[in-house]
Design a protein around this motif. Structure first.
Motif, PDB file in Angstrom:
ATOM      1  N   ARG A  27       0.856  -1.185   0.000  1.00  0.00           N
ATOM      2  CA  ARG A  27       0.000   0.000   0.000  1.00  0.00           C
ATOM      3  C   ARG A  27       0.891   1.234   0.000  1.00  0.00           C
ATOM      4  N   PRO A  28       0.416   2.379  -0.456  1.00  0.00           N
ATOM      5  CA  PRO A  28       1.258   3.559  -0.572  1.00  0.00           C
ATOM      6  C   PRO A  28       1.950   3.947   0.717  1.00  0.00           C
ATOM      7  N   GLY A  29       1.321   3.723   1.825  1.00  0.00           N
ATOM      8  CA  GLY A  29       1.934   4.120   3.081  1.00  0.00           C
ATOM      9  C   GLY A  29       1.222   3.493   4.250  1.00  0.00           C
ATOM     10  N   PRO A  30       1.835   3.512   5.416  1.00  0.00           N
ATOM     11  CA  PRO A  30       1.238   2.913   6.599  1.00  0.00           C
ATOM     12  C   PRO A  30       0.130   3.805   7.160  1.00  0.00           C
ATOM     13  N   PRO A  31      -0.716   3.253   8.002  1.00  0.00           N
ATOM     14  CA  PRO A  31      -1.714   4.089   8.676  1.00  0.00           C
ATOM     15  C   PRO A  31      -1.030   5.087   9.587  1.00  0.00           C
ATOM     16  N   PRO A  32      -1.734   6.145   9.993  1.00  0.00           N
ATOM     17  CA  PRO A  32      -1.112   7.212  10.790  1.00  0.00           C
ATOM     18  C   PRO A  32      -0.400   6.709  12.040  1.00  0.00           C
ATOM     19  N   ARG A  52      11.353   8.865   0.784  1.00  0.00           N
ATOM     20  CA  ARG A  52      10.581   8.652   2.012  1.00  0.00           C
ATOM     21  C   ARG A  52       9.394   7.736   1.736  1.00  0.00           C
ATOM     22  N   SER A  53       8.704   7.947   0.621  1.00  0.00           N
ATOM     23  CA  SER A  53       7.550   7.109   0.265  1.00  0.00           C
ATOM     24  C   SER A  53       7.970   5.661   0.045  1.00  0.00           C
ATOM     25  N   ALA A  54       9.104   5.485  -0.665  1.00  0.00           N
ATOM     26  CA  ALA A  54       9.590   4.126  -0.911  1.00  0.00           C
ATOM     27  C   ALA A  54       9.963   3.439   0.396  1.00  0.00           C
ATOM     28  N   ARG A  55      10.614   4.186   1.309  1.00  0.00           N
ATOM     29  CA  ARG A  55      11.008   3.609   2.584  1.00  0.00           C
ATOM     30  C   ARG A  55       9.771   3.220   3.414  1.00  0.00           C
ATOM     31  N   MET A  56       8.736   4.046   3.392  1.00  0.00           N
ATOM     32  CA  MET A  56       7.526   3.713   4.137  1.00  0.00           C
ATOM     33  C   MET A  56       6.873   2.452   3.581  1.00  0.00           C
ATOM     34  N   GLY A  57       6.899   2.316   2.269  1.00  0.00           N
ATOM     35  CA  GLY A  57       6.331   1.107   1.672  1.00  0.00           C
ATOM     36  C   GLY A  57       7.088  -0.140   2.081  1.00  0.00           C
ATOM     37  N   VAL A  58       8.417  -0.042   2.092  1.00  0.00           N
ATOM     38  CA  VAL A  58       9.247  -1.179   2.508  1.00  0.00           C
ATOM     39  C   VAL A  58       8.974  -1.531   3.967  1.00  0.00           C
ATOM     40  N   LEU A  59       8.961  -0.512   4.833  1.00  0.00           N
ATOM     41  CA  LEU A  59       8.722  -0.754   6.248  1.00  0.00           C
ATOM     42  C   LEU A  59       7.356  -1.374   6.479  1.00  0.00           C
ATOM     43  N   ASN A  60       6.368  -0.892   5.762  1.00  0.00           N
ATOM     44  CA  ASN A  60       5.016  -1.419   5.918  1.00  0.00           C
ATOM     45  C   ASN A  60       4.960  -2.882   5.479  1.00  0.00           C
ATOM     46  N   THR A  61       5.644  -3.207   4.383  1.00  0.00           N
ATOM     47  CA  THR A  61       5.680  -4.587   3.910  1.00  0.00           C
ATOM     48  C   THR A  61       6.290  -5.500   4.967  1.00  0.00           C
ATOM     49  N   LEU A  62       7.377  -5.067   5.584  1.00  0.00           N
ATOM     50  CA  LEU A  62       8.044  -5.887   6.583  1.00  0.00           C
ATOM     51  C   LEU A  62       7.202  -6.017   7.853  1.00  0.00           C
ATOM     52  N   ILE A  63       6.525  -4.950   8.240  1.00  0.00           N
ATOM     53  CA  ILE A  63       5.649  -5.013   9.414  1.00  0.00           C
ATOM     54  C   ILE A  63       4.548  -6.056   9.179  1.00  0.00           C
ATOM     55  N   GLU A  64       3.968  -6.059   7.975  1.00  0.00           N
ATOM     56  CA  GLU A  64       2.905  -7.013   7.672  1.00  0.00           C
ATOM     57  C   GLU A  64       3.434  -8.445   7.621  1.00  0.00           C
ATOM     58  N   ASP A  65       4.757  -8.600   7.402  1.00  0.00           N
ATOM     59  CA  ASP A  65       5.357  -9.929   7.422  1.00  0.00           C
ATOM     60  C   ASP A  65       5.772 -10.345   8.827  1.00  0.00           C
ATOM     61  N   GLY A  66       5.454  -9.507   9.819  1.00  0.00           N
ATOM     62  CA  GLY A  66       5.706  -9.890  11.203  1.00  0.00           C
ATOM     63  C   GLY A  66       7.000  -9.373  11.796  1.00  0.00           C
ATOM     64  N   VAL A  67       7.691  -8.487  11.095  1.00  0.00           N
ATOM     65  CA  VAL A  67       8.941  -7.926  11.625  1.00  0.00           C
ATOM     66  C   VAL A  67       8.604  -6.835  12.638  1.00  0.00           C
ATOM     67  N   SER A  68       9.282  -6.840  13.774  1.00  0.00           N
ATOM     68  CA  SER A  68       8.998  -5.856  14.821  1.00  0.00           C
ATOM     69  C   SER A  68       9.708  -4.529  14.554  1.00  0.00           C
TER      70      SER A  68
END
Length: 400
Positions: A27-32, A52-68
């Motif tokens: 998704r374009p970015g994480p929730p607030p 910044r947008s690309a980094r947020m997308g990467v972080l969001n992908t990893l969070i959804e994969d269970g990374v803390s």
């Protein structure tokens, strides 16, 4: 919801078919609330705009994969976000625990663990570690047993396969490491790279399965030709022929010490020497990693070629070469040969000393003793061969 498969597209300049681009981040970015956590952890420091947008997308992908968040902070500090993303993109999520594997396949939990360990898969007792591919592996053990195959032989073959698969994987990994290092500070590139590497992994699996099946059919056909000969049955195309295998001693150990590209150049030099020296009636059949297979209906010509090849490899500074030769009935098919001398020669070379050519008694009996000398090399029990075999070391006689 299942995402429809993307059609292939045509590049406008060349009209060449190319694979569709990998899908965007989820998704374009994480929730607030998630965005606030990223900022508080310093995961977006110094970034703006597209970065910044690309980094947020990467972080969001990893969070959804269970990374803390803590894992993300450590990975960001060590410039390992790209590696972390790649690891998650390439690692399929498990669906089954070891108990479920046992229930679905009829293989006991202990046997499933033994089987996975033997084949190099690893045996986990925690959580849902295994996927559908592992389910098929366990079913494979049951199918082998249903065929009535020897239990110890099944596990011994699995251990051999496991060791060699890790060797293949190590070689492939070395080729990919340099490219992976280039993505260290570019997680978005790593995601695209992960998609392509997954495609490569799937393709490599198809190649490996095909090669294993082809080699197994080769071995079974060779066995069948030998049985037919022993039973005095006629096999179309069968003929008396000499078969030679020559391999580089210590090639596996060398592979642990040099880069894959350097190892490949050593094998290519051996192939080049064999190609140059295998003149009619001698023919180079194939190169198999660190070994070459040559054949000839003329035993003397084959012996000359084998001796020349060993000498040429030594002069070229290659690792020590050795050769084993057998004689008997074989059948040509699709550019290859099947029969007892093929299996026998592959076993003989395994006991030959470095820089020497060792032959079976049947082959030695075919040689012109005015042109070659021979000396006993002992009686050997060769793998897959019932009776002990008397072997001979040979050499070219000096011209007076």
């Amino acid at each position: 919801m299942r995402i429809p498969r993307q059609p292939r597209r045509i590049t406008p300049r060349t009209g060449r078919l190319v694979s569709p681009p990998p899908p965007p981040l989820r998704r374009p970015g994480p929730p607030p609330t998630q965005l606030h956590e990223f900022e508080a952890a310093g995961l977006l420091d110094g970034l703006s705009g597209a970065d910044r947008s690309a980094r947020m997308g990467v972080l969001n992908t990893l969070i959804e994969d269970g990374v803390s968040i803590d894992e993300l902070r450590v990975a960001s500090r060590d410039n390992r976000l790209a590696h972390l993303l790649l690891e998650h993109a390439l690692s399929p999520k498990g669906r089954y625990g070891i108990d479920e594997i046992s229930q679905k396949t009829g293989v006991t939990v202990e046997d499933a663990r033994r089987w996975f360990r033997a084949i190099g898969r690893g045996a986990s007792e925690d959580g849902t570690f295994y996927d559908d591919g592992d389910l098929d592996l366990a079913r494979g053990l049951k199918q082998y047993r249903d065929l009535g195959l020897d239990e110890s032989g099944i596990f011994a073959a699995a251990r051999v396969l496991g060791r060699n698969l890790w060797t293949v994987a190590d070689a492939a990994d070395a080729l990919l490491q340099e490219r992976l290092e280039a993505t260290r500070e570019h997680p978005e590139v790593a995601l695209r790279y992960a998609v392509e590497v997954r495609r490569i992994a799937d393709f490599e699996a198809q190649i490996l399965a095909h090669l294993i099946a082809t080699t197994l059919r080769h071995q079974l056909r060779s066995d069948a030709v030998g049985i037919a000969r022993d039973s005095n049955l006629q096999v179309r195309g069968a003929q008396e022929i000499g078969v030679c295998f020559a391999d580089l001693v210590g090639f596996t150990l060398l592979g642990e010490q040099v880069a894959p590209a350097d190892l490949g150049r050593v094998a290519e030099r051996l192939d080049g020497l064999a190609t140059d020296l295998a003149l009619p009636p001698v023919r180079l059949v194939k190169t198999i990693g660190d070994a070459v297979m040559i054949v000839s209906p003329d035993p003397n010509a084959l012996a000359y070629t084998a001796l020349d090849l060993v000498q040429a490899a030594r002069a070229e500074g290659l690792p020590p070469l050795r050769a084993g030769i057998a004689w008997g009935t074989a059948v040509p098919s699709a550019g290859d040969w099947f029969g007892r001398p093929v299996n026998m020669a592959s076993r003989v070379v395994a006991v030959a000393p470095s820089h020497e050519v060792v032959v079976t008694g049947e082959f030695y009996d075919e040689l012109d003793t005015d042109a070659f000398w021979g000396e006993p090399a002992g009686s050997h029990r060769l793998k897959g061969i019932d009776a002990p075999q008397d072997l001979f070391g040979i050499g070219r006689r000096s011209v007076a």
